[in-house]
Design a protein around this motif. Structure first.
Motif, mmCIF file in Angstrom:
data_model
loop_
_atom_site.group_PDB
_atom_site.id
_atom_site.type_symbol
_atom_site.label_atom_id
_atom_site.label_comp_id
_atom_site.label_asym_id
_atom_site.label_seq_id
_atom_site.Cartn_x
_atom_site.Cartn_y
_atom_site.Cartn_z
ATOM 1 N N UNK A 137 0.835 -1.203 0.000
ATOM 2 C CA UNK A 137 0.000 0.000 0.000
ATOM 3 C C UNK A 137 0.867 1.250 0.000
ATOM 4 N N UNK A 138 1.929 1.232 0.821
ATOM 5 C CA UNK A 138 2.843 2.382 0.837
ATOM 6 C C UNK A 138 3.542 2.521 -0.507
ATOM 7 N N UNK A 139 3.994 1.375 -1.059
ATOM 8 C CA UNK A 139 4.684 1.431 -2.352
ATOM 9 C C UNK A 139 3.758 1.922 -3.445
ATOM 10 N N UNK A 140 2.486 1.531 -3.356
ATOM 11 C CA UNK A 140 1.506 1.959 -4.360
ATOM 12 C C UNK A 140 1.441 3.480 -4.409
ATOM 13 N N UNK A 141 1.404 4.100 -3.211
ATOM 14 C CA UNK A 141 1.310 5.557 -3.181
ATOM 15 C C UNK A 141 2.623 6.184 -3.622
ATOM 16 N N UNK A 142 3.761 5.637 -3.136
ATOM 17 C CA UNK A 142 5.045 6.270 -3.454
ATOM 18 C C UNK A 142 5.386 6.076 -4.930
ATOM 19 N N UNK A 143 5.298 4.817 -5.419
ATOM 20 C CA UNK A 143 5.755 4.537 -6.776
ATOM 21 C C UNK A 143 4.731 4.974 -7.814
ATOM 22 N N UNK A 144 3.474 4.548 -7.639
ATOM 23 C CA UNK A 144 2.474 4.855 -8.669
ATOM 24 C C UNK A 144 1.995 6.293 -8.570
ATOM 25 N N UNK A 145 1.346 6.617 -7.462
ATOM 26 C CA UNK A 145 0.762 7.949 -7.341
ATOM 27 C C UNK A 145 1.849 9.010 -7.318
ATOM 28 N N UNK A 146 3.036 8.651 -6.804
ATOM 29 C CA UNK A 146 4.129 9.611 -6.790
ATOM 30 C C UNK A 146 4.886 9.623 -8.100
ATOM 31 N N UNK A 147 5.762 8.614 -8.282
ATOM 32 C CA UNK A 147 6.729 8.670 -9.373
ATOM 33 C C UNK A 147 6.093 8.566 -10.752
ATOM 34 N N UNK A 148 5.292 7.507 -10.972
ATOM 35 C CA UNK A 148 4.802 7.266 -12.329
ATOM 36 C C UNK A 148 3.882 8.388 -12.786
ATOM 37 N N UNK A 149 3.000 8.846 -11.891
ATOM 38 C CA UNK A 149 2.052 9.873 -12.323
ATOM 39 C C UNK A 149 2.730 11.216 -12.515
ATOM 40 N N UNK A 150 3.806 11.488 -11.747
ATOM 41 C CA UNK A 150 4.552 12.728 -11.992
ATOM 42 C C UNK A 150 5.184 12.681 -13.374
ATOM 43 N N UNK A 151 5.694 11.504 -13.740
ATOM 44 C CA UNK A 151 6.243 11.324 -15.088
ATOM 45 C C UNK A 151 5.176 11.613 -16.137
ATOM 46 N N UNK A 152 3.978 11.085 -15.908
ATOM 47 C CA UNK A 152 2.874 11.328 -16.841
ATOM 48 C C UNK A 152 2.588 12.820 -16.955
ATOM 49 N N UNK A 153 2.507 13.482 -15.795
ATOM 50 C CA UNK A 153 2.168 14.909 -15.822
ATOM 51 C C UNK A 153 3.254 15.709 -16.531
ATOM 52 N N UNK A 154 4.535 15.306 -16.333
ATOM 53 C CA UNK A 154 5.609 16.009 -17.029
ATOM 54 C C UNK A 154 5.464 15.853 -18.532
ATOM 55 N N UNK A 155 5.130 14.641 -18.980
ATOM 56 C CA UNK A 155 4.999 14.438 -20.427
ATOM 57 C C UNK A 155 3.812 15.223 -20.970
ATOM 58 N N UNK A 156 2.702 15.261 -20.209
ATOM 59 C CA UNK A 156 1.551 16.048 -20.661
ATOM 60 C C UNK A 156 1.956 17.512 -20.799
ATOM 61 N N UNK A 157 2.754 17.986 -19.810
ATOM 62 C CA UNK A 157 3.217 19.377 -19.839
ATOM 63 C C UNK A 157 4.153 19.625 -21.019
ATOM 64 N N UNK A 158 5.051 18.654 -21.299
ATOM 65 C CA UNK A 158 6.005 18.837 -22.388
ATOM 66 C C UNK A 158 5.313 18.835 -23.740
ATOM 67 N N UNK A 159 4.345 17.954 -23.905
ATOM 68 C CA UNK A 159 3.710 17.848 -25.219
ATOM 69 C C UNK A 159 2.747 19.003 -25.451
#
Lengths: 100, 170
Positions: B53-75
């Motif tokens: 549960x902790x990893x889900x929040x740190x890895x998914x909601x944290x890292x992966x989704x920040x990556x997604x938001x950065x790509x949305x911002x870049x494109x």
């Protein structure tokens, strides 16, 4: 006490929502998010079986799926960026490089 | 209490997932996906998977989704999503609905063979960080190391794919 079947049904519903998104949306980024959602639904199924069989091996599987999902997101988004540089679109209908 | 929490988290997850699929803006969709991840983390806690549960929040909601938001911002794309023909959508939706109801039927009928249930380990309670860590460093040491190689390969691959080459920037 929540039964095993309720968890499995929740996983199946989330997986189906993700599949609908992959099939009906045309934006590459949203298709990617739907794939992440489907991976999460599978994780939920693994964890519920793990809990009800009292067997920790499912947790290791979920750990590996998270690793693969992170790697997949990094590489996939890099591919999307380089595709966008070449074609200036993220609509999957306009990206048909291997159509010939 | 557990049942109540299950319904709250489950309904929240299904609702935010539906919102994600139906939303037009990528940023709103990403935010709804983050919400889904949080609800799922709650469900993981109900399943005694505290570390995950902790990893889900740190890895998914944290890292992966920040990556997604950065790509949305870049494109920064402002294109309208081309409408797929209604008939095609109906066919796709119908087939997914059939397969989905098959999944749900299977999930309803699933049963566990009681002879497969393992005895608990008293020293390492189920789902704790200690127990998962012990498994990862004993029984699953090789897959754990392979995962680190996979991440390394992904880092190199992402850099090579996304970097702007000097010679073709005409």
């Amino acid at each position: 006490m929540v039964s095993l079947n309720s968890y499995l049904i929740l996983g199946a519903i989330l997986f189906s929502i993700g599949a609908v998104g992959v099939f009906t949306r045309r934006n590459v980024l949203i298709i990617y998010m739907c794939i992440e959602l489907m991976l999460n639904a599978v994780n939920l199924t693994f964890l519920s079986f793990s809990k009800f069989l009292n067997d920790m091996n499912g947790h290791v599987f979920v750990f590996m799926i998270m690793t693969v999902a992170a790697a997949e997101a990094a590489v996939g988004l890099a591919i999307i960026i380089s595709l966008f540089r070449n074609k200036a679109t993220i609509n999957v209908d306009d990206i048909n490089l291997s159509k010939g | 209490m557990q049942l109540l929490m299950f319904y709250i988290f489950g309904l929240g997850a299904v609702l935010s997932a539906t919102l994600m699929v139906t939303n037009i803006k990528p940023v709103t969709a990403a935010m709804n996906l983050v919400l889904t991840m949080f609800f799922l983390a709650g469900i993981y806690v109900l399943l005694d998977a505290h570390l995950l549960a902790a990893l889900q929040i740190i890895v998914y909601a944290g890292a992966v989704m920040v990556l997604f938001l950065f790509v949305i911002l870049l494109l920064n794309v402002h294109e309208k999503e081309g409408a797929t023909s209604r008939r095609k959508v109906m066919i796709q939706f119908g087939s997914v609905a059939i397969v989905g109801s098959l999944f749900i039927t299977m999930a309803t009928l699933a049963e566990i063979d009681p002879s497969l249930i393992k005895a608990g380990d008293v020293a390492n309670p189920f789902g704790t960080t200690k127990a998962v860590g012990r498994l990862l460093f004993t029984d699953f040491l090789l897959p754990f190391e392979v995962a680190s190689f996979l991440l390394l390969a992904a880092i190199v691959g992402a850099v090579i794919l996304a970097k702007r080459r000097i010679d073709d920037s005409k």
